[in-house]
Write an enzyme that holds these catalytic residues in place. Structure first.
Site, PDB file in Angstrom:
ATOM      1  N   HIS A  40       0.355   1.444  -2.347  1.00 12.47           N
ATOM      2  CA  HIS A  40       0.313   1.631  -0.893  1.00 12.47           C
ATOM      3  C   HIS A  40      -0.178   3.023  -0.508  1.00 12.47           C
ATOM      4  CE1 HIS A  40       4.126   4.009  -0.279  1.00 12.47           C
ATOM      5  NE2 HIS A  40       4.517   3.374  -1.364  1.00 12.47           N
TER       6      HIS A  40
ATOM      7  N   ASP B 216       4.658   9.843  -3.043  1.00 14.53           N
ATOM      8  CA  ASP B 216       4.907   8.421  -2.828  1.00 14.53           C
ATOM      9  C   ASP B 216       4.069   7.980  -1.645  1.00 14.53           C
ATOM     10  OD1 ASP B 216       5.935   5.902  -2.284  1.00 14.53           O
ATOM     11  OD2 ASP B 216       7.897   6.634  -1.652  1.00 14.53           O
TER      12      ASP B 216
ATOM     13  N   GLU C 253       3.942  -0.478   3.335  1.00 13.27           N
ATOM     14  CA  GLU C 253       5.028  -0.604   2.367  1.00 13.27           C
ATOM     15  C   GLU C 253       6.264   0.165   2.804  1.00 13.27           C
ATOM     16  OE1 GLU C 253       7.590   0.234  -1.053  1.00 13.27           O
ATOM     17  OE2 GLU C 253       6.505   1.692   0.194  1.00 13.27           O
TER      18      GLU C 253
ATOM     19  N   ASP D 133       4.104   2.563  -8.033  1.00 12.86           N
ATOM     20  CA  ASP D 133       4.835   3.335  -7.029  1.00 12.86           C
ATOM     21  C   ASP D 133       5.598   4.459  -7.730  1.00 12.86           C
ATOM     22  OD1 ASP D 133       5.938   4.048  -4.525  1.00 12.86           O
ATOM     23  OD2 ASP D 133       6.107   1.945  -3.944  1.00 12.86           O
TER      24      ASP D 133
ATOM     25  N   HIS E  57      11.119  11.053  -1.260  1.00 11.91           N
ATOM     26  CA  HIS E  57      11.299  11.034   0.197  1.00 11.91           C
ATOM     27  C   HIS E  57      11.959  12.313   0.697  1.00 11.91           C
ATOM     28  CE1 HIS E  57      10.701   6.535   1.419  1.00 11.91           C
ATOM     29  NE2 HIS E  57       9.751   6.984   0.609  1.00 11.91           N
TER      30      HIS E  57
END
Length: 386
Positions: free
Chosen positions: A72, A191, A225, A246, A326
């Site tokens: 993604h 990511d 995603e 990923d 994240h």
């Protein structure tokens, strides 16, 4: 079989280019244009869906059955929820991430006027130690506890309106990538920009190798995603296997490493396909790729929406290790490269069960009755960096 050599300069340059191109979920056109241009330069045919998902195709010796790699291009971000009376912006997250890691982030705000963008900073409501003293340390954490200070002379809501700001404007957290000489890369949005770079580098190696693939392979680059709508469309029933690429979680209690390729055994949606997963493990053992097996609890990838949307195929997950995912992310280029190396090995191999997986359905007596086992013995999977 041996994995193909990866052009590390190409990998590094593409990754940095992707990181410097904002692409929060819902605003991915610019990065998808870049990805399409790279594939076009490699001579790989591409098609885009109405929503903007990209599918590139490497034709194999068998074309009526295919496999896919999904990755993604969208990232976490924010959206303006309210123009505040103090001239600042209240925002809500796009994707799942904590305001704890947004505090202090430099951002780019995109208005409806495509020629106008604004920069700013995410700050806690109490952002001045000289004014609030110890209260700065006791303020809570959450999206209602932060606001965006624009780099503009604005003092109230009317000033924001005059600048062309609206509720619903998209906000990108600036990636600010920094690459150390020893190969560590720290940046927001590894990511899954590192995954996209690994896929492009693998495609480049396969194109330059010019050997026919046993089965047609698709690269599916998705755009939603981070909000749960990844590989929902763009593939057909001919796809027998799908490998999602990923980030792999590097943290306390996890097995993944930043400098290896990592193979997910299970995520929040359940186990990945037993046979395909062991197939990938066996390929790593066969070609000597350092890898780790891991289980991810608060995690889902492009594989989940593909299955939920009705795609009948085996699924697996591989990835490069990301520390503080994240949040304030970091990886190592060795892990990104090794992810690409595994992709070149996998796409040049046969399907997990060629005689069974070439059709979407079959007879019970033909169903594979034994497990695909990795090469024996199965050692500790990290022999050391080399």
């Amino acid at each position: 079989m041996k994995f193909l050599p990866i052009d590390e300069e190409y990998l590094r340059e593409v990754l940095l280019e992707l990181l410097r191109t904002p692409s929060p979920s819902g605003r991915t056109d610019a990065v998808m244009q870049i990805i399409g241009d790279h594939l076009d330069a490699l001579g790989v045919p591409i098609r885009l869906t109405r929503r903007g998902v990209l599918r590139a195709t490497l034709t194999g010796e068998v074309d009526d059955t295919s496999r896919a790699v999904a990755v993604h291009a969208d990232t976490i971000g924010c959206m303006v929820k309210r123009l505040k009376d103090n001239g600042r912006l209240e925002v809500v997250p796009i994707g799942t991430h904590s305001a704890r890691f947004a505090e202090g982030a430099h951002v780019t705000v995109f208005t409806d006027d495509l020629t106008q963008i604004h920069t700013g900073t995410v700050l806690p409501l109490m952002s001045s130690g000289h004014n609030f003293g110890d209260a700065v340390d006791t303020q809570g954490v959450g999206w209602h506890q932060v606001e965006i200070r624009l780099d503009e002379p604005v003092e109230n809501r009317a000033d924001l309106i005059a600048l062309g700001l609206h509720v619903g404007d998209m906000v990108a957290l600036d990636a600010a990538p920094q690459l150390a000489q020893n190969g560590y890369l720290k940046s927001r949005h590894l990511d899954d920009k590192a995954g996209v770079a690994a896929c492009l580098a693998a495609v480049k190696a396969l194109v330059e190798d010019d050997a026919p693939l046993p089965v047609t392979a698709h690269l599916l680059v998705t755009i939603g995603e981070e909000v749960g709508m990844g590989a929902t469309h763009g593939l057909d029933e001919n796809v027998a296997e799908l490998v999602a690429v990923d980030n792999a979680v590097v943290s306390e209690g996890q097995e993944s490493r930043e400098d290896t390729v990592n193979i997910g055994m299970l995520d929040s949606t359940g186990p990945f396909d037993y046979h395909l997963t062991r197939r990938l493990i066996g390929l790593c053992d066969k070609v000597g790729l350092p890898y780790r097996r891991d289980v991810y609890r608060f995690y889902r990838s492009d594989a989940a929406p593909a299955i939920e949307s009705g795609l009948e195929c085996r699924t697996a997950l591989i990835g490069f290790g990301v520390e503080s995912s994240h949040g304030h992310e970091r990886t190592h280029l060795d892990g990104v490269r090794r992810t690409a190396e595994l992709l070149t090995t996998y796409l040049r191999s046969s399907l997990t069960f060629s005689d069974w997986d070439d059709q979407p359905t079959g007879a019970l007596e033909d169903f594979p009755s034994h497990s695909v086992q990795p090469a024996e013995p199965e050692p500790e999977h990290y022999p050391g960096r080399h």
